[in-house]
Motif scaffolding. Structure first.
Motif: not given
Length: 104
Positions: A36-51
């Motif tokens: 979960i990474d939120l930058d100063e511009d409000g852009i959020c990166l969510i990385e998921l690893t699935l089953e």
């Protein structure tokens, strides 16, 4: 403005509302959330690893994640990426998820 720790906590709470359509358990308790990474511009990166790699429901899951995370006021946009490393294992599941799925 709220601090990053509180915002991340809210993002995790929202992600916990996203239930995997096949398994019936949320992505947090399944251990799918890697980054979960939120930058100063409000852009959020969510990385998921699935089953399961190549899961046919990744598009639906990505949309559900985006909708949930966008409920956090500081988030302006969400990018969802599915990653293959680290590989998901049952060890990533919470006790609640293991009990719900009958996994030991």
């Amino acid at each position: 403005m709220r601090d990053a720790a509180n915002i991340k906590e809210d993002i995790i709470k929202e992600l916990a509302t996203v239930v995997d359509p096949e398994l019936g358990v949320d992505v947090v308790n399944m251990g799918f959330v890697e980054t979960i990474d939120l930058d100063e511009d409000g852009i959020c990166l969510i990385e998921l690893t699935l089953e399961i790699l190549g899961c046919p429901l990744t598009g639906q899951l990505a949309q559900m994640v985006k909708q949930a995370v966008m409920r956090v006021p500081e988030v302006k946009n969400v990018d969802v990426e599915f990653i293959t490393h680290p590989r998901w294992t049952r060890d990533r599941m919470s006790l609640a998820a293991k009990l719900a799925l009958g996994v030991s």
